[in-house]
Design an enzyme around this catalytic site. Sequence first.
Site, PDB file in Angstrom:
ATOM      1  N   LYS A 186      17.950  29.050 -13.938  1.00 48.56           N
ATOM      2  CA  LYS A 186      18.867  29.760 -14.973  1.00 48.56           C
ATOM      3  C   LYS A 186      20.724  29.430 -13.547  1.00 48.56           C
ATOM      4  O   LYS A 186      21.669  28.676 -13.918  1.00 48.56           O
ATOM      5  CB  LYS A 186      19.324  29.965 -16.026  1.00 48.56           C
ATOM      6  N   GLU A 231      14.835  27.882 -25.055  1.00 44.86           N
ATOM      7  CA  GLU A 231      13.352  27.619 -24.288  1.00 44.86           C
ATOM      8  C   GLU A 231      12.539  28.766 -25.603  1.00 44.86           C
ATOM      9  O   GLU A 231      12.584  30.135 -25.036  1.00 44.86           O
ATOM     10  CB  GLU A 231      13.410  28.194 -22.923  1.00 44.86           C
ATOM     11  N   CYS A 268       5.340  31.271 -21.945  1.00 42.67           N
ATOM     12  CA  CYS A 268       5.354  30.203 -22.797  1.00 42.67           C
ATOM     13  C   CYS A 268       4.924  28.675 -23.100  1.00 42.67           C
ATOM     14  O   CYS A 268       4.276  28.486 -24.186  1.00 42.67           O
ATOM     15  CB  CYS A 268       7.071  29.992 -23.232  1.00 42.67           C
ATOM     16  N   GLU A 276      15.550  23.084 -19.041  1.00 40.67           N
ATOM     17  CA  GLU A 276      15.707  23.593 -18.013  1.00 40.67           C
ATOM     18  C   GLU A 276      15.381  22.607 -16.301  1.00 40.67           C
ATOM     19  O   GLU A 276      14.770  22.165 -17.118  1.00 40.67           O
ATOM     20  CB  GLU A 276      15.103  24.940 -17.663  1.00 40.67           C
TER      21      GLU A 276
END
Length: 497
Positions: A162, A251, A285, A461
């Site tokens: 990020k 996300e 994730c 991302e």
Amino acid sequence: MADIPHTSNWINGQYASQTPTTITVLNPAIEKPLATINATSQETVNEIVTTSLHTFQTSAWRQTDASVRFSILSKAATLLRARINDFVALETAQTGRPIREMRTQLSRVPEWLEYFASLARVHEGRVTPFKGAVINTLTRVPLGVVVLITPYNHPLLIAMKKIGAALAAGNVVIAKPSELAPLSVLRLGPLFQEAGLPDGVLQIVSGYGRDTGRYLCEHPRVSKIDLTGGIATYRAIAPIAAMNMVPITAELGGKAPVCLFPSLEVEVAVKAALFAGFIASGQTCVTGSRLLVHKDLYESFRDLLEKRVRALRIGDPTDEKTQIGAVISQAAVERSAAFVDRALQDGGKLLCGGNATTNSEGKGFFFEPTIIETHARSDLACKEVFGPVIALVKCESEEEIVQVANDTSYALGASVWTNNFAQAHRVAEKIEAGIVWINGHHLNDPSSPWGGFKESGLGKENGVEAYESYTKVKSTVINYGVAPVWFDDEVSEARYG
């Protein structure tokens, strides 16, 4: 607590004063304090956002030539690479992940800075085919003050995904790492300063997500929120962001299927399942938390998988031989145990694992790597555990594997494992997920867009998509031949629109 080091917020080029209320960061493998951090109040958050907005408006960073941004971010990458061993040790301590994992993962993190630095240098605007004697240029300009909310499972990697994109695009960044593992991100401030980043362009703020994170996301003067977290967090901040007309990249997790077909050698299939399911103790994730196995492979796969999982080495994350480290907290242990209990009540069969455990001194937040045979609609097969508890599901056909893979509210990652070339492409095309790997899992690159569909999130991302999401398009229309004659007495060749 006096002998525990304190790490304060990094604000305007220096570490700020310690707040009256602090948060203790634990090493989850031994349950001992690593440091304390600030619990940042709403009043302080408001001051930081106001200061950051002033920095954006007055600092040269947003108008700095792309070649300068390239040089500064590239130097930051060089500095980070030179000090990566220090970050490896810190990440291992604050996350409880095995050092063998952290060393491999963090060695690549500087690539994200290098990629976005290079992208800023070469990214080009456009000229549209505007009708007539008119030139229309499209340029991308930074958004303003952007808020980045990052999680505990990959503290440095996700922060850099990020931060790299946001800084390369010319924004002022406020990063808020998870209070469970913030120390490596807080250490980035001096590194970027040394690389030449102007003070105040990167602010790093700590605190509880439910407080400090919410204050940041609710502030009306921020220009973007980039969140990695859970769906509940998104639903809490999305209405306020919508009211403030603030875009969100989110996300939000997943329930990645690992689709295993009989053309695959059973040893390869088991290795695929181990890697997909147990990296980071299942706390990613895209954890391959649903093993969808074709019936023709199932029996041999199940037997070898059980044998291999029972042999996994769980223990001290600093030991080079450790394969499974700690989970992040006691809450994570209890969540994993609750999933096991519900799965067994739902008729599941425990093949191995299923228990909380500790180190030799009775300390640490550990949970055994666990495999449970279950059915496709069970709680375990449909909901995200975020721990080392994996659902094993037997499927009768390729069609059933695809159906089961798509039958959840998540759609972030999925992997397809087969030696049948046509089947690989056929199944990958049918699976609903933002990322589909063929004969791989967890593969990541700064150039490869990362993000999901459905409840797994919004936006991306990585890649050009991430960089452009930190910009807004400005259209400049240059007229060199259309005369403003509309209100003349005798109008000739007037143009409207």
